[in-house]
Enzyme design. Structure first.
Site, PDB file in Angstrom:
ATOM      1  N   ARG A 160       0.821  -1.216   0.000  1.00  0.00           N
ATOM      2  CA  ARG A 160       0.000   0.000   0.000  1.00  0.00           C
ATOM      3  C   ARG A 160       0.855   1.267   0.000  1.00  0.00           C
ATOM      4  O   ARG A 160       0.491   2.275   0.613  1.00  0.00           O
ATOM      5  CB  ARG A 160      -0.970   0.020   1.187  1.00  0.00           C
ATOM      6  CG  ARG A 160      -1.947  -1.122   1.211  1.00  0.00           C
ATOM      7  CD  ARG A 160      -2.871  -1.143  -0.009  1.00  0.00           C
ATOM      8  NE  ARG A 160      -3.687  -2.341  -0.014  1.00  0.00           N
ATOM      9  CZ  ARG A 160      -3.330  -3.483  -0.623  1.00  0.00           C
ATOM     10  NH1 ARG A 160      -2.195  -3.542  -1.305  1.00  0.00           N
ATOM     11  NH2 ARG A 160      -4.107  -4.532  -0.581  1.00  0.00           N
ATOM     12  N   SER A 239     -11.569  -0.047   2.691  1.00  0.00           N
ATOM     13  CA  SER A 239     -10.774  -0.356   3.886  1.00  0.00           C
ATOM     14  C   SER A 239     -10.204   0.939   4.468  1.00  0.00           C
ATOM     15  O   SER A 239      -9.420   1.614   3.808  1.00  0.00           O
ATOM     16  CB  SER A 239      -9.647  -1.319   3.532  1.00  0.00           C
ATOM     17  OG  SER A 239     -10.173  -2.530   3.031  1.00  0.00           O
ATOM     18  N   GLU A 343      -5.751   4.395   5.898  1.00  0.00           N
ATOM     19  CA  GLU A 343      -5.371   4.257   4.498  1.00  0.00           C
ATOM     20  C   GLU A 343      -5.758   5.493   3.689  1.00  0.00           C
ATOM     21  O   GLU A 343      -4.977   5.945   2.853  1.00  0.00           O
ATOM     22  CB  GLU A 343      -6.015   2.998   3.894  1.00  0.00           C
ATOM     23  CG  GLU A 343      -5.529   2.656   2.513  1.00  0.00           C
ATOM     24  CD  GLU A 343      -5.952   1.263   2.076  1.00  0.00           C
ATOM     25  OE1 GLU A 343      -6.158   1.081   0.862  1.00  0.00           O
ATOM     26  OE2 GLU A 343      -6.075   0.370   2.929  1.00  0.00           O
TER      27      GLU A 343
END
Length: 351
Positions: A160, A239, A343
């Site tokens: 990520r 998410s 995130e």
């Protein structure tokens, strides 16, 4: 280019949250994107880049500067090579590759947002990451004031993360190029156990591309991870937290906390993440810390379909959302000694 002043930004995000921008420019060509970026840089005006808005949390006061919405279009296939303009809807690009019989990104179906955001976050799901197939990223380098083409290695991808995320003020992604696989209509080997199980095959097997895509879309929809204007569980950023990656020593301490809290038989999720490193599940942590599906009584709540998604139930403010996020972070830290990391990108606010 389209230019608006005191322009609402909430409709440009999947959370549907945030105040207005002083100025909003919509650019539909690479040249317009570069021109708008150069103008902001030359004048010293703060610049906010907006693609699909699926990974963005904007403060209630909005953005005092120029918001640049990248709405460029173009999907080009040449054999197994794919080039996608940054402003293209990502899931539409994936659909095109499946229709063309090309494997490599089919399990990334249904992910909201624009194609240009995928290398920044190294978007991944259901056993695939874009870093596995990206060959090059074309970007405008704000520091050098020129267009550059970065190879996969130069993008410095990790979980990520990427070179673009590490230095967010430097690059503006214009185009993304992929090298896909012609597997005679079959998918790439399935890496995700849930996908393989639903399809009735073993991990590592291949299935028809359309079956892989349809299965992923159904799985995502069941978790509220496919955009639906009528479903508030999808008024989210998907998410909200990344899965923690721990050293072996940190994981051992965490495992001890789990046994102390949940009993000697409790086994937290553990996945190899490189030498001496273990990845565990943020969703598991959130649930076991007491934040179950649907948690909350206010206008911002945990999704009723997935504990990893924080949602706007229709009347929330950004502060409502952040209050919930902070409660979850504090609860998980108290329970297990792990600090979750958000995130989505925050603008004008901090978690």
């Amino acid at each position: 280019m389209l230019e608006l002043h005191d322009a609402p930004l909430a409709p440009l995000t999947t959370f549907r949250l945030g105040g207005p921008a002083t100025r909003l420019i919509t650019a539909t060509t690479d040249a317009e994107v570069i021109s708008a970026v150069q103008e902001a840089d030359d004048s010293g005006v703060p610049l906010l880049l907006i693609g699909g808005g699926s990974n963005l949390i904007i403060g209630d006061k909005g953005f005092d500067g120029t918001a640049l919405r990248i709405a460029t279009t173009g999907i080009a296939l040449d054999g197994t090579r794919l080039e996608v303009a940054a402003g293209e809807v990502w899931t539409d690009a994936v659909a095109r590759t499946v229709e063309a019989g090309l494997a490599g990104i089919e399990c990334l179906s249904g992910i909201p947002g624009s194609a240009g955001a995928t290398p920044i976050q190294n978007v991944g799901a259901y056993g695939q990451e874009v870093s596995s197939t990206i060959s090059e990223v074309v970007a405008y380098d704000r520091r050098e004031r020129t267009t550059v083409t970065l190879t996969n290695d130069e993008c410095a991808f990790s979980y990520r993360a990427s070179r673009f995320k590490a230095d967010p003020e430097r690059y503006v992604v214009l185009r993304v190029r992929f090298g896909l696989e012609d597997a005679q209509g079959l998918s790439a080997p399935l890496r995700y156990a849930e996908t393989a199980r639903v399809l009735g095959v073993e991990a590592g097997d291949r299935v028809p591309l359309t079956a892989a895509r349809e299965t992923v879309l159904k799985l995502r929809a069941g978790k509220g991870m496919v955009l639906d204007p009528e479903d508030h569980d999808t008024w989210s950023a998907g998410s909200f937290f990344t899965n923690p990656i721990l050293t072996d020593e940190e994981f051992a301490a965490f495992h001890a906390r789990v046994k102390e809290r949940l009993g000697d038989q409790a086994q937290p999720p553990a996945f190899a993440a490189g030498p001496g490193r273990v990845k565990t599940s943020a969703a598991w942590l959130i649930d076991k810390a007491g934040f179950t599906k649907g948690y909350g009584t206010g206008p911002a709540r945990i999704s009723t379909k997935h504990t990893l998604a924080l949602t706007n139930r229709g009347e929330a403010t950004t502060e409502d959302l952040l209050a919930l996020a902070r409660e979850v972070v504090a609860g998980v830290r108290e329970a297990f000694g792990i600090t979750l990391v958000n995130e989505p990108v925050t603008v004008g606010v901090t978690l």
